[in-house]
Design a protein around this motif. Structure first.
Motif: not given
Length: 198
Positions: A50-55
């Motif tokens: 999920g952190g990829l979309e945040l980044a």
């Protein structure tokens, strides 16, 4: 006056909450103008992290190096290093990156590779730290930011925070309390790394 560009590359495997806090702190505190520091890329071993979309939402470059596509840890680490080195990192930050790294990888980034671990190291290296602290009858637990060495969850301690273990705590409730401290000390430890180098 800002010095030469200093890139941070953050490695994640999941939701990326520590990554997001570091990136937001860098923006809020103007690390780029103060020290030439920016979060240049976020790389995950899982496309579903999920952190990829945040980044991406923060305008940070992302990449995926799926560990399942490689026959050995060494092959995976070689490709991971290639992706990281595209950004000429001054610092590589492990933020919930759930892979044991090879000695060659660790040596390549010696002195510029840090990790956060949810215990008061040297207590409880490895996994299931919160349940182990509860089972051991600890009255306090916490979190440690440390330099990464070839030995798992060792290396120089850069920062620690302590939280109480409360009666009736579960691994989940303790983890949530520790996470609030992770979000406080990890950006501070990253900032201190560059303050020392300035």
């Amino acid at each position: 006056m800002a010095t030469a560009q200093k890139n941070i590359v953050i490695l994640i495997s999941g939701g990326g909450s520590n990554m997001a806090v570091i990136a937001r702190t860098a923006e809020k505190e103007a690390w780029r103008s103060r020290w030439g520091v920016q979060v240049a890329a976020v790389i995950s071993n899982k496309a579903s992290a999920g952190g990829l979309e945040l980044a991406k939402g923060m305008g940070i470059a992302t990449a995926v190096v799926p560990h399942t596509a490689y026959a050995s840890r060494e092959a995976f680490d070689a490709e991971l290093m290639a992706q990281i080195d595209r950004h000429s990192p001054a610092l590589v930050v492990l933020a919930g990156f759930m892979r044991i790294l090879t000695p060659g990888f660790v040596a390549h980034y010696a002195g510029r590779l840090i990790n956060i671990h949810p215990s008061l190291l040297p207590a409880f290296p490895g996994l299931h730290t919160h349940q182990r602290a509860i089972d051991a009858g600890c009255t306090v637990a916490g979190v440690t930011v440390h330099q990464v060495t070839a030995e798992l969850d060792h290396g120089e301690t850069l920062a620690q925070a302590v939280v109480p273990v409360l009666p009736g705590d579960t691994a989940e409730t303790l983890a949530a309390r520790v996470l609030t401290q992770e979000h406080l000390i990890y950006p501070k430890a990253v900032r201190a790394f560059f303050e020392r180098a300035a």
